[in-house]
Design a protein around this motif. Structure first.
Motif, PDB file in Angstrom:
ATOM      1  N   ARG A  13       1.997   3.444   8.972  1.00 18.01           N
ATOM      2  CA  ARG A  13       0.942   2.664   8.228  1.00 18.01           C
ATOM      3  C   ARG A  13       0.727   1.790   9.379  1.00 18.01           C
ATOM      4  NH1 ARG A  13      -0.397   3.605   2.589  1.00 18.01           N
ATOM      5  NH2 ARG A  13       0.212   6.431   2.536  1.00 18.01           N
ATOM      6  N   ASP A  56       0.827  -1.215  -0.352  1.00 17.81           N
ATOM      7  CA  ASP A  56       0.195  -0.273  -0.035  1.00 17.81           C
ATOM      8  C   ASP A  56       1.232   1.704  -0.355  1.00 17.81           C
ATOM      9  OD1 ASP A  56      -2.522   1.875   0.204  1.00 17.81           O
ATOM     10  OD2 ASP A  56      -1.989   1.641   1.762  1.00 17.81           O
ATOM     11  N   VAL A  57       1.949   1.288   0.753  1.00 16.90           N
ATOM     12  CA  VAL A  57       3.050   2.345   1.067  1.00 16.90           C
ATOM     13  C   VAL A  57       3.585   1.936  -0.749  1.00 16.90           C
ATOM     14  CG1 VAL A  57       4.821   3.206   1.867  1.00 16.90           C
ATOM     15  CG2 VAL A  57       3.123   2.276   3.002  1.00 16.90           C
ATOM     16  N   SER A  72       0.834   4.024  -3.437  1.00 26.27           N
ATOM     17  CA  SER A  72       0.607   4.691  -3.117  1.00 26.27           C
ATOM     18  C   SER A  72       1.891   6.168  -3.360  1.00 26.27           C
ATOM     19  CB  SER A  72       0.627   5.266  -1.376  1.00 26.27           C
ATOM     20  OG  SER A  72       0.767   5.229  -0.730  1.00 26.27           O
ATOM     21  N   LEU A  73       2.650   5.759  -3.080  1.00 24.11           N
ATOM     22  CA  LEU A  73       3.945   6.486  -4.038  1.00 24.11           C
ATOM     23  C   LEU A  73       4.538   6.581  -5.023  1.00 24.11           C
ATOM     24  CD1 LEU A  73       6.669   5.869  -0.897  1.00 24.11           C
ATOM     25  CD2 LEU A  73       5.274   7.815  -1.167  1.00 24.11           C
ATOM     26  N   ASP A 114       1.796   6.317  -7.335  1.00 22.93           N
ATOM     27  CA  ASP A 114       0.678   6.808  -8.071  1.00 22.93           C
ATOM     28  C   ASP A 114       0.879   8.249  -7.635  1.00 22.93           C
ATOM     29  OD1 ASP A 114      -0.498   4.940  -8.941  1.00 22.93           O
ATOM     30  OD2 ASP A 114      -1.834   4.341  -6.295  1.00 22.93           O
ATOM     31  N   ALA A 115       1.402   8.759  -6.621  1.00 23.51           N
ATOM     32  CA  ALA A 115       1.814  10.251  -5.931  1.00 23.51           C
ATOM     33  C   ALA A 115       3.591   9.994  -6.680  1.00 23.51           C
ATOM     34  CB  ALA A 115       1.203  10.473  -4.897  1.00 23.51           C
TER      35      ALA A 115
END
Length: 172
Positions: free
Chosen positions: A70, A41-42, A45-46, A48-49
């Protein structure tokens, strides 16, 4: 202080830290699947951004901190869900009568019915009309022609006889 350019990190660097991040998550969560979920997940998410990584100088330490936070969030969420489920179970168990309570209630109802049926007809009539059908003594007297005082005395004797029967059976 040195004037440094903001650090630009690439995707490969994220994957290079993956084993260390997974190790930290395993240590904190004690569950392989949960640890993998948090780290993935971490990283995702990185990915994606990627602009979040701009200016991060010590990527490894920063990623360790993000994974740690997290994991803490994951544990808190798990505790909240568990607490919520326990509250729901408790509410459901309070709402539903225990099977043993049902059996005991049925047995008591049978004992009461038996005690009522064991009364002589006069006592049973007075008790049933007043206690079960919830008529007043005046109503019963008007319908049956039996004096109110007699009905009251018969009901009182009926209750005493039923108490004795239930006592003998171990209910009282």
């Amino acid at each position: 202080m040195k004037n440094q350019e903001p650090a630009n990190h690439n995707v490969q660097e994220l994957w290079d830290y993956y084993p260390a991040l997974l190790k930290k998550a395993r240590y904190l969560l004690h569950e392989e699947a949960d640890a993998e979920d948090v780290v993935q997940d971490v990283v995702l998410s990185l990915l994606d951004a990627p602009n979040l990584l701009q200016g991060v100088e010590r990527l490894g330490a920063w990623l360790q901190t993000v994974v740690h936070r997290r994991c803490v969030d994951f544990i808190r969420g798990k505790v909240r869900r568990r607490t919520h489920l326990e509250q729901q179970r408790q509410q459901q168990s309070e709402a539903l009568p225990d099977q043993g309570d049902n059996l005991e209630s049925e047995a008591l109802a049978e004992a009461l019915e038996s005690a009522i049926l064991s009364l002589n007809e006069d006592l049973r009539f007075a008790f049933v009309e007043q206690a079960i059908k919830e008529k007043t003594f005046a109503e019963i007297s008007a319908e049956s022609g039996i004096p109110t005082g007699t009905l009251m005395a018969r009901k009182q004797r009926a209750v005493a006889a039923m108490k004795a029967t239930l006592h003998d059976q171990g209910w009282l």
